[in-house]
Design a protein around this motif. Structure first.
Motif, PDB file in Angstrom:
ATOM      1  N   PRO A 377      10.606   7.635  18.957  1.00 47.17           N
ATOM      2  CA  PRO A 377      11.398   6.623  18.117  1.00 47.17           C
ATOM      3  C   PRO A 377      12.328   7.397  16.986  1.00 47.17           C
ATOM      4  N   ASN A 378      13.414   6.629  16.732  1.00 48.08           N
ATOM      5  CA  ASN A 378      14.270   7.124  15.476  1.00 48.08           C
ATOM      6  C   ASN A 378      14.483   8.759  15.628  1.00 48.08           C
ATOM      7  N   GLN A 379      15.088   9.159  16.672  1.00 48.18           N
ATOM      8  CA  GLN A 379      15.258  10.615  16.735  1.00 48.18           C
ATOM      9  C   GLN A 379      15.825  11.220  15.425  1.00 48.18           C
ATOM     10  N   LEU A 380      17.012  10.792  15.055  1.00 50.75           N
ATOM     11  CA  LEU A 380      17.770  11.164  13.851  1.00 50.75           C
ATOM     12  C   LEU A 380      18.012  10.153  12.872  1.00 50.75           C
ATOM     13  N   SER A 381      16.945  10.194  11.855  1.00 49.57           N
ATOM     14  CA  SER A 381      16.955   8.828  11.050  1.00 49.57           C
ATOM     15  C   SER A 381      16.701   9.331   9.583  1.00 49.57           C
ATOM     16  N   GLY A 382      16.449   8.170   8.732  1.00 45.67           N
ATOM     17  CA  GLY A 382      16.144   8.369   7.330  1.00 45.67           C
ATOM     18  C   GLY A 382      17.193   7.924   6.334  1.00 45.67           C
ATOM     19  N   PRO A 383      17.234   8.007   5.052  1.00 46.82           N
ATOM     20  CA  PRO A 383      18.261   7.432   4.311  1.00 46.82           C
ATOM     21  C   PRO A 383      19.382   8.088   4.262  1.00 46.82           C
ATOM     22  N   ALA A 384      19.285   9.488   4.733  1.00 51.04           N
ATOM     23  CA  ALA A 384      20.395  10.279   4.719  1.00 51.04           C
ATOM     24  C   ALA A 384      20.800  10.875   6.106  1.00 51.04           C
ATOM     25  N   ALA A 385      20.472  10.053   7.194  1.00 50.59           N
ATOM     26  CA  ALA A 385      20.810  10.342   8.380  1.00 50.59           C
ATOM     27  C   ALA A 385      22.183  10.567   8.755  1.00 50.59           C
ATOM     28  N   ALA A 386      23.148  10.071   7.758  1.00 48.71           N
ATOM     29  CA  ALA A 386      24.496  10.387   8.149  1.00 48.71           C
ATOM     30  C   ALA A 386      24.871  11.811   8.128  1.00 48.71           C
ATOM     31  N   THR A 387      24.086  12.455   7.201  1.00 49.07           N
ATOM     32  CA  THR A 387      24.346  14.051   6.907  1.00 49.07           C
ATOM     33  C   THR A 387      23.625  14.880   7.876  1.00 49.07           C
ATOM     34  N   ILE A 388      23.298  14.404   8.816  1.00 52.32           N
ATOM     35  CA  ILE A 388      22.547  15.300   9.967  1.00 52.32           C
ATOM     36  C   ILE A 388      23.551  15.571  10.592  1.00 52.32           C
ATOM     37  N   GLN A 389      23.945  17.073  10.692  1.00 50.82           N
ATOM     38  CA  GLN A 389      25.274  17.461  11.343  1.00 50.82           C
ATOM     39  C   GLN A 389      24.988  18.224  12.597  1.00 50.82           C
ATOM     40  N   PRO A 390      26.125  18.435  13.227  1.00 53.80           N
ATOM     41  CA  PRO A 390      25.838  19.042  14.589  1.00 53.80           C
ATOM     42  C   PRO A 390      25.885  20.561  14.340  1.00 53.80           C
ATOM     43  N   ASP A 391      25.836  21.086  15.413  1.00 58.01           N
ATOM     44  CA  ASP A 391      25.652  22.724  15.443  1.00 58.01           C
ATOM     45  C   ASP A 391      26.862  23.413  14.472  1.00 58.01           C
ATOM     46  N   PRO A 392      26.368  23.880  13.582  1.00 61.34           N
ATOM     47  CA  PRO A 392      27.513  24.973  12.893  1.00 61.34           C
ATOM     48  C   PRO A 392      27.627  26.206  13.372  1.00 61.34           C
ATOM     49  N   ASP A 393      26.821  26.773  14.447  1.00 60.52           N
ATOM     50  CA  ASP A 393      26.803  28.024  14.808  1.00 60.52           C
ATOM     51  C   ASP A 393      27.807  28.307  15.830  1.00 60.52           C
TER      52      ASP A 393
END
Length: 543
Positions: A377-393
């Motif tokens: 459940p809720n793979q990418l979540s939390g109050p700041a889920a919007a700041t979970i960014q994609p691959d920077p590498d």
């Protein structure tokens, strides 16, 4: 066993007698730089001179026995207020303990007080150098089992090796590289059973233990190890706290409250490890340790791990350092997060963001190519889920951009910052790059209109414009395998491409801390006008 000259012939402890005083006499006879041999047998010892220490190893001494099952040093049941069973003298060099069992006799001793931070089975030296612990069984410790140095010391121990050490029934912590630089913990096992409030007269629950730990330490690696929590009191598998530059890899942790616990620690890499039946979160990453000087947890990389059925989140991230602007930055990629039919995880990657009692800050999470197996459940979540960014590498990422024109600049001939863009410390990595694009418009006349890019206060490029109406400027800044050394793409050419006689521009800006890119304008005639029409700053992260 190595060869010794007559002067440094090993001292056989058995020949001195069977009391603690006899053992101490043998150690003193061996002297600094000597070897102390503990033949097959059981040696019971206590604090015979009321200094809180059972036996003290001197600088340069090698203590060795006939093997873990043959030579046993056991703390006497009559000892209840001892601080350290085995202590190594402060500032010792080239010391080692090998091939024996050291038993804290936990079941036979009733401690006088809470021993979470006041008992050590094996206590390394303050400011020591080149220590080694090999082929040991360390068992039944009420408090901390093996700690490489003193936590309150100003000096670090250096270059400590812990190899083939097996901890059984640890009262709080198993193996702890504390206040130590360059420690390597390899091929060890640690079974921790932290005591609870009812277990001793002090009446204070230890609250936590850990199988392996780097505490207020620098450049510690933990590899090829196995850890397990038994009992109900929580104990993380591997902790990195209040230090920097740590690595953990090829480890297996069972039943603990975390596979990895990383707090107030910059530049930690945790990879190729397995956590099974984790009783809490697979990983915790945060900066919240109270009373510690560090206030960030940046450049934490968690990759190629396998976590099976935690009871909480696979990864929990939180920034809440009391009284600080809290900063957490982590990169989570190529992990296997597995839920079986009987598993009940609560979240995948949970970004708690910045929380009170922090006064502000940022909680940056990058994640990519993580393999979520099963119905998590809720793979990418939390109050700041919007700041979970994609691959920077593997590509450029926009740090800041706008196509809204700035206010028209006029009325002064002083160089003026039209736009300042913040670049967070560590954002681009030792091999990373920054790319700056700026589109300017200005009066078409013969007067000079100078546009500049500054980074960390240093001029990166400057272009003088006269009889034209607009300019598109591009410049790249690349780190040169260092966070504090850069090369700049051809300054003076607004496109950033082409040929020029201008010398190569090198900078020495510390990108491990926050820096600013400033887009500035300067008019030769105050009545002229110039405007920043659009800009973008991109970052490419590479370690």
């Amino acid at each position: 066993m190595g060869k010794f000259s007559l002067k440094h012939a090993p001292i056989n402890v058995r020949r001195f007698g069977e009391t603690t005083a006899d053992f101490a006499a043998a150690i003193l006879t061996a002297g600094v730089g000597g070897a102390v041999y503990w033949p097959r047998g059981v040696y019971e010892f206590e604090d015979h001179d009321d200094d809180g220490v059972g036996l003290t190893q001197l600088s340069g001494q090698r203590w060795y026995g006939d093997g873990r099952g043959a030579t046993i040093l056991r703390l006497s049941a009559s000892t209840s207020a001892i601080i350290a069973a085995i202590n190594t003298a402060d500032f010792a060099e080239d010391y080692s303990i090998e091939d024996m069992t050291i038993d804290g006799n936990r079941d036979a001793i009733t401690p006088a007080t809470d021993l979470y931070g006041t008992f050590y089975l094996v206590w390394g030296p303050r400011g020591g150098k080149r220590g080694a612990y090999r082929n040991l069984r360390l068992s039944n410790s009420w408090g901390r089992t093996l700690q490489t140095s003193k936590e309150s010391a100003a000096e670090y121990a250096e270059n400590v090796r812990v190899d083939g050490v097996h901890v059984v029934n640890a009262g709080t912590k198993g193996i702890s590289a504390t206040r130590t630089k360059g420690a390597k913990i390899t091929n060890c096992s640690s079974e921790v059973n932290p005591y609870a409030a009812a277990d001793h007269p002090g009446g204070t629950d230890a609250g936590s233990g850990s199988c392996f730990e780097a505490n207020a330490a620098l450049d510690v690696s933990i590899s090829g190890c196995r850890g397990k929590q038994i009992g109900a009191v929580p104990a993380p598998g591997i902790r990195f706290v209040n230090g920097s530059a740590g690595k953990a890899f090829d480890n297996t942790i069972d039943d603990a409250s975390y596979l990895g616990f990383i707090q107030n620690c910059n530049d930690v890499e945790f990879f190729s490890s397995t956590g099974r039946n984790i009783r809490g979160n697979g990983f915790f990453i945060g900066d919240s340790d109270v009373g510690q000087p560090a206030d960030t947890c940046k450049r934490v990389r968690v990759h190629h791990n396998k976590i099976i059925d935690p009871s909480g989140a696979y990864v929990l991230i939180r920034a809440n350092k009391p009284g600080y602007d809290a900063f957490v930055e982590t990169f989570i990629h190529d992990n296997d997060f597995i839920k079986t039919a009987t598993g009940a995880p609560t979240h995948g990657i949970y970004n708690g963001g910045v929380e009170a009692p922090a006064t502000g800050g940022e909680c940056i999470v990058h994640q990519w190519r993580n393999n979520f197996v099963g119905s998590i459940p809720n793979q990418l979540s939390g109050p700041a889920a919007a700041t979970i960014q994609p691959d920077p590498d593997h590509g450029w990422e926009i740090i800041e951009q706008s196509s809204v024109a700035s206010v028209e600049h006029t009325g002064t001939t002083a160089e003026t910052t039209i736009k300042a863009i913040a670049v967070k410390g560590g954002r681009v990595g030792a091999k990373g790059r920054l790319r700056i694009l700026a589109h300017w418009s200005y009066d078409n006349n013969a007067n000079s209109k100078i546009t500049r890019v500054r980074f960390g206060g240093s001029q990166v490029t400057a272009a003088t414009n006269t009889t034209s109406a607009q300019q598109r400027l591009e410049v790249e800044i690349g780190n040169r395998d260092s966070l504090s050394q850069q090369i700049v793409s051809i300054p003076g050419l607004s496109s950033g491409f082409g040929v020029t006689a201008t010398a190569v521009l090198e900078l020495a800006i510390d990108t491990s801390v926050d820096q600013t890119i400033a887009l500035t304008a300067q008019l030769a005639v105050a009545t002229d006008k110039i405007r920043l029409r659009s800009y973008s700053v991109e970052g490419f992260y590479e370690i």
